[in-house]
Motif scaffolding. Structure first.
Motif, short mmCIF file in Angstrom:
data_model
loop_
_atom_site.label_atom_id
_atom_site.label_comp_id
_atom_site.label_asym_id
_atom_site.label_seq_id
_atom_site.Cartn_x
_atom_site.Cartn_y
_atom_site.Cartn_z
N UNK A 1 4.54 -27.66 -20.81
CA UNK A 1 5.77 -27.00 -21.75
C UNK A 1 6.93 -27.47 -21.18
N UNK A 2 7.55 -26.45 -20.79
CA UNK A 2 8.97 -26.34 -20.48
C UNK A 2 9.36 -27.31 -19.16
N UNK A 3 8.87 -27.52 -18.29
CA UNK A 3 9.33 -28.35 -17.24
C UNK A 3 8.58 -29.63 -17.05
N UNK A 4 9.26 -30.64 -16.33
CA UNK A 4 8.44 -31.93 -15.87
C UNK A 4 8.35 -32.01 -14.50
N UNK A 5 7.39 -32.97 -14.19
CA UNK A 5 7.08 -33.16 -12.77
C UNK A 5 8.14 -32.84 -11.78
N UNK A 6 9.17 -33.74 -11.83
CA UNK A 6 10.16 -33.64 -10.91
C UNK A 6 10.93 -32.26 -10.68
N UNK A 7 11.15 -31.43 -11.81
CA UNK A 7 11.56 -29.99 -11.71
C UNK A 7 10.59 -29.32 -11.09
N UNK A 8 9.33 -29.38 -11.26
CA UNK A 8 8.35 -28.53 -10.56
C UNK A 8 8.36 -28.76 -9.20
N UNK A 9 8.30 -29.97 -8.78
CA UNK A 9 8.25 -30.78 -7.35
C UNK A 9 9.54 -30.20 -6.62
N UNK A 10 10.72 -30.37 -7.17
CA UNK A 10 11.95 -30.10 -6.42
C UNK A 10 12.14 -28.54 -6.49
N UNK A 11 11.50 -27.68 -7.18
CA UNK A 11 11.29 -26.20 -6.91
C UNK A 11 10.04 -25.60 -6.30
N UNK A 12 9.44 -26.50 -5.49
CA UNK A 12 8.61 -26.12 -4.57
C UNK A 12 7.10 -25.62 -5.09
#
Length: 172
Positions: free
Chosen positions: A141-152
Motif C-alpha cells: 500500500x502506502x510505501x515503496x521498497x526504498x522508503x521502507x529500506x531507508x526507514x530501517x
C-alpha cells in the motif's frame, strides 16, 4: 490584485463542508461493508491473522479509518475474536506511539517481544523508536521498497503471502 486571504468564516465553512463529505464517505463505506458489497482483503492477510492468533501472538490493528469502520470490517471478516487491540484515527490519539500504547495496555514490557508489520513508514518508525524485535515492511500500500529500506525495516516483503511463507519457518 493578489489573492484575497480566506476569512475565518470561510475556513469554518470549508472545515464544515470537508467534515460533511468525510462523514458521508464513512457512512457509505460502513453501509457497503454491511451489505455484502464485494471488497478485497489483501491476499494472505487472513492467513497471517489466523496463524499469529493460533500461535498465541497478540494482534493489534492500526488504521486511519474510524473505529466504527474497523468494527464493521472485523465483524464482516469474523476476526474480532482474534484481534487484541485496534487503534484508529479517532481513538488513542493522545499517544504519540501506538506500538508503545498497545504494549502498555497488554502488559508487554519488553519491546523485543514485539513485531511490527506494516506498509506505512510511520508504523515502522514507531516500532524502531522503541526497539521492537522486528520492523517488517510489506509492499501492499502506502510505501515503496526504498522508503521502507531507508526507514530501517528489518525485512521487506512484496506481499503478505511471502511474509506468511517466511514466518512459517521461523520461531516467533
Amino acid at each position: 490584485m493578489g489573492e484575497q486571504p480566506i476569512s475565518k468564516i470561510d475556513n469554518i465553512y470549508i472545515d464544515y463542508a470537508t467534515a460533511n463529505v468525510y462523514g458521508k464517505f464513512i457512512k457509505n463505506l460502513k453501509t457497503s461493508i454491511n451489505e455484502n458489497i464485494d471488497y478485497n482483503v489483501i491476499p494472505g492477510t487472513m492467513t497471517l491473522i489466523k496463524n499469529l492468533h493460533s500461535n498465541d501472538i497478540k494482534i493489534c490493528l492500526n488504521t486511519n479509518y474510524p473505529y466504527s469502520v474497523m468494527n464493521c470490517f472485523m465483524d464482516k471478516l469474523d476476526i474480532r475474536h482474534m484481534i487484541d487491540g485496534c487503534m484508529s484515527d479517532n481513538i488513542n490519539k493522545p499517544f504519540d506511539n501506538n506500538v508503545k500504547y498497545f504494549m502498555k495496555t497488554h502488559n508487554i514490557n519488553d519491546p523485543q517481544q514485539v513485531m511490527c508489520i506494516s506498509d506505512k513508514i510511520s508504523d515502522i518508525k514507531e516500532g524502531n523508536e522503541i526497539n521492537v524485535k522486528y520492523s517488517i515492511g510489506v509492499l501492499t500500500g502506502d510505501s515503496n521498497f526504498f522508503d521502507l529500506k531507508n526507514n530501517n525495516s528489518d525485512y521487506i516483503f512484496d506481499s503478505v503471502n511471502n511474509l506468511n511463507h517466511y514466518l512459517k519457518y521461523r520461531k516467533y
